[in-house]
Scaffold this motif. Structure first.
Motif, PDB file in Angstrom:
ATOM      1  N   ILE A 175       0.846  -1.201   0.000  1.00 28.29           N
ATOM      2  CA  ILE A 175       0.000   0.000   0.000  1.00 28.29           C
ATOM      3  C   ILE A 175       0.887   1.258   0.000  1.00 28.29           C
ATOM      4  CG2 ILE A 175      -1.654   1.363   1.370  1.00 28.29           C
ATOM      5  CD1 ILE A 175      -2.904  -1.364   2.222  1.00 28.29           C
ATOM      6  N   MET A 200      -7.705   1.782  -4.543  1.00 23.41           N
ATOM      7  CA  MET A 200      -7.384   0.384  -4.280  1.00 23.41           C
ATOM      8  C   MET A 200      -8.671  -0.388  -3.990  1.00 23.41           C
ATOM      9  SD  MET A 200      -4.854  -1.310  -1.464  1.00 23.41           S
ATOM     10  CE  MET A 200      -5.883  -1.679  -0.082  1.00 23.41           C
ATOM     11  N   CYS A 241     -10.224  -3.737  -2.442  1.00 24.10           N
ATOM     12  CA  CYS A 241      -9.848  -4.778  -1.477  1.00 24.10           C
ATOM     13  C   CYS A 241     -10.709  -6.023  -1.680  1.00 24.10           C
ATOM     14  CB  CYS A 241     -10.051  -4.257  -0.051  1.00 24.10           C
ATOM     15  SG  CYS A 241      -9.195  -2.707   0.262  1.00 24.10           S
ATOM     16  N   ALA A 268      -6.504  -0.421   5.385  1.00 23.45           N
ATOM     17  CA  ALA A 268      -6.196   0.705   4.491  1.00 23.45           C
ATOM     18  C   ALA A 268      -6.719   2.010   5.088  1.00 23.45           C
ATOM     19  CB  ALA A 268      -6.800   0.452   3.116  1.00 23.45           C
TER      20      ALA A 268
END
Lengths: 222, 151, 311
Positions: C97, C108, C110, C139
């Motif tokens: 990340i 992003m 997930c 995150a």
């Protein structure tokens, strides 16, 4: 219990190829209960090994014996007076057995005759299923007694994933989607709220990931 | 391996309620069956253990079979069905050892089937004659492993 | 949703400014063939707001999603970097990340990831240290608290627009909207759904999501994959777990004139997009044109998605 499965005969014959006299050693613990390493299986394996070697014209003398448990030095010690008589010992215990034997008798060869698979139980006669992953920190009370670590293919703490279909896992139609079972059980009991909070990230140090594990019960130690 | 004068040794585990009674009937009907077949009476084929079948092969039998009641007619409900699976298991053991699994077989018949008993005995004898003698050699034909692996 | 941008990604800005978002997808090549990757990604440039870059999808080894995403950034296309929980433990996740953020990646997605049993290396160990919901929360913690999982401060936290997947068609259906709610609670800023074919079921799902206020807390992008052939439709219906392809759709493709099944598939997709534009709670469409990247400009044009907003 610990559930194991038979190794193939050619594999075991290859392990003992240099031996003239072997001991096939069973265990009365888990492997007896899961019908892979008890007295009956000792007799079957011994006979099969003799047949296999006779077929090749290379006789092997096979003695048959069973210990109360192979995971306990006290019982392992019971073959002390005769273990040196053999060229090799084939153990039908789980992976623990041949290791305890090897540690007790460093000059002897010990061969595993089973593949140790999982912690589980018999769901029907002759059928065993995995139930526990031995993660070292039981959390099944959060999931109505069903373990997503051992029983979800992805060990999801917040399932079910998008592959859940008709109560079965995406990887195999024979495998239950345990998350489907957990959700349905919670819905049926009106406790769906229990599943609405995000389950925290697991600490794997208590599992094998934390290195080989040991348990000490102080009141029993000398 | 087949030799013209090969006379196989065959063992037949026969349930007393069906196959063994059928053998009696075959006898009284004056039906002949090969003398290669040695009959052992068992109270139910469910009594026949995997180790019995393996020991027979180990000790030199060229063929072994189990003859039990018709499926669904076992006097002990499921003895013949259990042994059917054991026979299958022994076949797999033999196959793993590169021995013809056909040397072991399971048959089902009723006590009234005298001619079928004789037919099975003939069938099995023919089968084993075609396969030839068991590849299991007598102890005196075997050698010890030369290499000594003891440390 | 506060007024400050969380990541400043184009996708975030498009959604925040109230435009109907349009995202695409591009699978990295099975090899280091950068030309092939560029060839696949270029039809998407300017025609979508962001492009999902899959992470060893179906557990088949491909060029890493972060590397392919980085190339996309260099080529002036905004990637939506996908990360699955199958292949990385929490250390690898956090370092990736940080790494992708430095390389200019701002979105992003997930995911749990397809089980490796489906892929071309079924012998591999599966990681699943944490699950997709926990990855979302990880995150979010890195971005909003500026902390690693262990609580240590991060020197320059990664400002990532956090996405999640949602399959309204997997079982048990009744729980699916709650799982979406959990993903939003964990920190998902946007959600892209699995390919939608069963519109009736999706309408039902969206109604529940809207009633629960989920579309107020998170942008929901409806997943569309045009059916290229009858064979593909049948494969999706039978072989892909958690995929719901109603028989009427297969019949409609079968009813198309010979050689026109693909065109019929596109028509179906366009009809769906039209409906999504009007559907309450739907903030955009995620177009997964599997191995059909070169048709995206045409589909975008016909769907009235062009030109994409400059925000």
């Amino acid at each position: 219990m610990i559930v194991a499965d038979e190794k193939s005969l050619p594999e075991i014959l290859d392990m003992i190829k240099d031996c003239n006299h072997i001991l096939v050693l069973g265990c009365k613990g888990c492997v007896t209960v899961c019908n892979v390493g008890g007295l009956k299986e000792v007799q079957i394996l011994a006979s099969a090994l003799r047949i296999g070697r006779k077929k090749d014209g290379r006789i092997v003398k096979v003695d048959e014996e069973i210990l109360e448990r192979q995971c306990d030095p006290e019982y392992v010690a019971q073959i002390k007076d005769r273990v040196q008589n053999y060229d090799g010992v084939v153990s039908l215990a789980c992976g623990v057995g041949p290791q305890f034997l090897s540690e007790a008798y460093p000059d002897q060869h010990f061969f595993p005759a089973v593949n140790t698979k999982f912690f589980g139980g018999a769901v029907a006669h002759g059928i065993w299923e995995e139930r526990c992953a031995g993660c070292g920190n039981c959390i099944i009370h959060n999931f109505d007694g069903l373990c997503p670590i051992a029983r979800c293919s992805k060990s999801l703490m917040n399932g079910p994933c998008g592959g859940s279909s008709n109560g079965k896992c995406e990887i195999d139609k024979e495998i239950l989607c345990i998350w489907d079972s957990i959700v349905r059980k919670k819905m049926a009991s009106g406790q769906l709220n229990d599943l609405l909070k995000v389950m925290p990230i697991k600490d794997w140090r208590t599992a094998r990931d934390g290195g080989p594990r040991k348990r000490i019960k102080e009141d029993l130690t000398k | 391996m087949t030799t013209d004068n090969f006379e196989p040794k065959i063992l037949a585990f026969c349930c007393k309620y069906c196959a063994y009674a059928a053998a009696d009937l075959a006898g009284s009907m004056r039906l002949s069956y090969p003398s290669n077949v040695k009959v052992i009476q068992v109270p139910c084929t469910g009594r026949v253990d995997i180790t019995y079948l393996l020991r027979a092969i180990e000790d030199g039998a060229d063929g072994v079979y189990v003859a039990g009641c018709l499926e669904g007619e076992c006097h002990f409900l499921a003895g013949n069905l259990r042994t059917k699976k054991r026979v299958k298991y022994v076949k797999k053991v033999l196959a793993d050892l590169k021995i013809e699994p056909e040397r072991v077989e399971m048959f089902n018949l009723s006590s009234a089937m005298g001619p079928r008993f004789a037919e099975i005995a003939n069938e099995m004898t023919d089968r084993i004659k075609k396969l030839g003698p068991s590849p299991i050699k007598n102890n005196d034909q075997c050698k010890e492993v030369k290499h000594d692996c003891s440390r | 949703m506060s007024n400050d941008l969380k990541s400043g990604s184009n996708l975030e800005k498009v959604l925040r400014s109230g435009h109907f978002a349009f995202t695409g997808e591009c699978g990295p090549p099975k090899g280091a063939n950068i030309e092939h990757l560029k060839e696949k990604m270029h039809p998407l440039k300017g025609n979508v707001d962001a492009v999902n870059v899959t992470d060893n999808q179906t557990a088949v080894v491909r060029m890493s999603s972060w590397a392919a995403s980085t190339i996309m950034v260099q080529e002036g296309i905004e990637p939506n970097f996908q990360m699955v929980c199958r292949d990385r433990n929490r250390l690898a996740m956090m370092s990736d990340i940080l790494g992708v953020y430095v390389m200019g990646i701002r979105n992003m997605l997930c995911l749990s990831g397809d089980h490796q049993k489906f892929g071309n290396h079924p012998e591999s160990k599966n990681v699943y240290d944490i699950d997709s919901l926990q990855l979302i929360s990880l995150a979010k913690k890195m971005r909003d608290e500026g902390k690693f999982l262990n609580g240590e401060p991060i020197d320059v936290p990664p400002k990532i627009f956090i996405g999640a997947a949602c399959n309204p068609f997997a079982d048990p259906f009744e729980f699916r909207v709650y799982r979406l709610a959990k993903k939003i609670e964990a920190g998902a800023d946007f959600v892209q759904t699995q390919c939608i074919y069963n519109m009736k079921k999706f309408r039902e799902f969206m109604k529940m999501a809207v009633d629960m206020g989920l579309s107020e807390k998170c942008y929901i992008l409806a997943g569309v994959t045009p059916l290229k052939s009858i064979g593909m439709a049948q494969y999706m219906a039978k072989m892909v777990p958690g995929m719901d392809v109603p028989n009427e759709l297969i019949q409609r493709l079968k009813g198309a004139p010979k050689g026109k099944a693909a065109e019929e598939g596109i028509k179906i997709a366009l009809e769906q997009i039209e409906e999504f534009k009007e559907m309450k709670g739907v903030s955009g469409v995620h177009l997964m044109a599997i191995e059909w990247e070169h048709r995206v400009p045409e589909i975008a044009e016909r769907a009235g998605m062009l030109p994409r907003p400059k925000v």
